[in-house]
Motif scaffolding. Structure first.
Motif, PDB file in Angstrom:
ATOM      1  N   ALA A   1      50.033  40.560  38.400  1.00 41.53           N
ATOM      2  CA  ALA A   1      48.891  41.029  39.192  1.00 41.53           C
ATOM      3  C   ALA A   1      47.829  39.944  39.313  1.00 41.53           C
ATOM      4  O   ALA A   1      47.219  39.769  40.375  1.00 41.53           O
ATOM      5  CB  ALA A   1      48.305  42.284  38.567  1.00 41.53           C
ATOM      6  N   ALA A   2      47.602  39.187  38.248  1.00 44.14           N
ATOM      7  CA  ALA A   2      46.628  38.092  38.300  1.00 44.14           C
ATOM      8  C   ALA A   2      47.101  36.999  39.255  1.00 44.14           C
ATOM      9  O   ALA A   2      46.286  36.381  39.954  1.00 44.14           O
ATOM     10  CB  ALA A   2      46.402  37.523  36.914  1.00 44.14           C
TER      11      ALA A   2
ATOM     12  N   VAL B   1      50.373  42.126  33.811  1.00 37.53           N
ATOM     13  CA  VAL B   1      49.056  41.486  33.863  1.00 37.53           C
ATOM     14  C   VAL B   1      49.146  40.129  34.551  1.00 37.53           C
ATOM     15  O   VAL B   1      48.355  39.814  35.456  1.00 37.53           O
ATOM     16  CB  VAL B   1      48.450  41.355  32.448  1.00 37.53           C
TER      17      VAL B   1
ATOM     18  N   ALA C   1      40.974  37.428  36.500  1.00 37.89           N
ATOM     19  CA  ALA C   1      41.832  38.604  36.657  1.00 37.89           C
ATOM     20  C   ALA C   1      42.631  38.881  35.383  1.00 37.89           C
ATOM     21  O   ALA C   1      42.847  40.046  35.028  1.00 37.89           O
ATOM     22  CB  ALA C   1      42.772  38.413  37.842  1.00 37.89           C
ATOM     23  N   VAL C   2      43.068  37.837  34.694  1.00 34.44           N
ATOM     24  CA  VAL C   2      43.810  38.046  33.444  1.00 34.44           C
ATOM     25  C   VAL C   2      42.927  38.745  32.418  1.00 34.44           C
ATOM     26  O   VAL C   2      43.343  39.720  31.781  1.00 34.44           O
ATOM     27  CB  VAL C   2      44.355  36.711  32.886  1.00 34.44           C
TER      28      VAL C   2
ATOM     29  N   TRP D   1      40.198  40.559  32.981  1.00 34.14           N
ATOM     30  CA  TRP D   1      39.847  41.895  33.452  1.00 34.14           C
ATOM     31  C   TRP D   1      41.031  42.855  33.323  1.00 34.14           C
ATOM     32  O   TRP D   1      40.886  43.984  32.845  1.00 34.14           O
ATOM     33  CB  TRP D   1      39.361  41.824  34.897  1.00 34.14           C
ATOM     34  N   LEU D   2      42.209  42.426  33.769  1.00 29.85           N
ATOM     35  CA  LEU D   2      43.380  43.295  33.710  1.00 29.85           C
ATOM     36  C   LEU D   2      43.814  43.552  32.265  1.00 29.85           C
ATOM     37  O   LEU D   2      44.333  44.632  31.951  1.00 29.85           O
ATOM     38  CB  LEU D   2      44.535  42.682  34.510  1.00 29.85           C
ATOM     39  N   ASN D   3      43.620  42.580  31.393  1.00 34.60           N
ATOM     40  CA  ASN D   3      43.948  42.770  29.984  1.00 34.60           C
ATOM     41  C   ASN D   3      43.087  43.872  29.387  1.00 34.60           C
ATOM     42  O   ASN D   3      43.575  44.676  28.577  1.00 34.60           O
ATOM     43  CB  ASN D   3      43.761  41.463  29.211  1.00 34.60           C
TER      44      ASN D   3
ATOM     45  N   ARG E   1      53.984  44.702  29.598  1.00 30.43           N
ATOM     46  CA  ARG E   1      52.538  44.676  29.844  1.00 30.43           C
ATOM     47  C   ARG E   1      52.071  43.270  30.215  1.00 30.43           C
ATOM     48  O   ARG E   1      51.282  43.081  31.135  1.00 30.43           O
ATOM     49  CB  ARG E   1      51.805  45.162  28.593  1.00 30.43           C
TER      50      ARG E   1
ATOM     51  N   LEU F   1      41.588  46.234  31.254  1.00 31.19           N
ATOM     52  CA  LEU F   1      41.847  47.447  32.032  1.00 31.19           C
ATOM     53  C   LEU F   1      43.124  48.155  31.577  1.00 31.19           C
ATOM     54  O   LEU F   1      43.150  49.375  31.437  1.00 31.19           O
ATOM     55  CB  LEU F   1      41.967  47.091  33.526  1.00 31.19           C
ATOM     56  N   ILE F   2      44.163  47.386  31.317  1.00 29.09           N
ATOM     57  CA  ILE F   2      45.450  47.946  30.915  1.00 29.09           C
ATOM     58  C   ILE F   2      45.536  47.850  29.381  1.00 29.09           C
ATOM     59  O   ILE F   2      46.308  47.098  28.828  1.00 29.09           O
ATOM     60  CB  ILE F   2      46.621  47.209  31.580  1.00 29.09           C
TER      61      ILE F   2
END
Length: 59
Positions: A16-17, A13, A49-50, A52-54, A9, A56-57
């Motif tokens: 993608a970031a 993350v 992004a980190v 947000w993605l944290n 995970r 989101l996932i």
């Protein structure tokens, strides 16, 4: 067998970031050709992004 350095995970993350930051930095550099602005924009995009993605996932 050894354990991985990062959990899957976390790797997803951060990967993608990094892609988001690279695209943001490239587009910023293409618009004004100034490296410091590109680095700041890429860093800010990476941090955002980190977070947000944290969220989101979520596990």
């Amino acid at each position: 067998m050894s354990t991985p350095l990062l959990p899957l995970r976390t790797a997803v993350v951060l990967g993608a970031a990094l892609i988001v930051a690279a695209i943001t930095g490239a587009l910023t550099y293409a618009s004004n050709k100034k490296l410091p602005k590109e680095a700041l924009a890429g860093g800010a995009a990476f941090a955002g992004a980190v977070f947000w993605l944290n969220d989101l996932i979520a596990v």
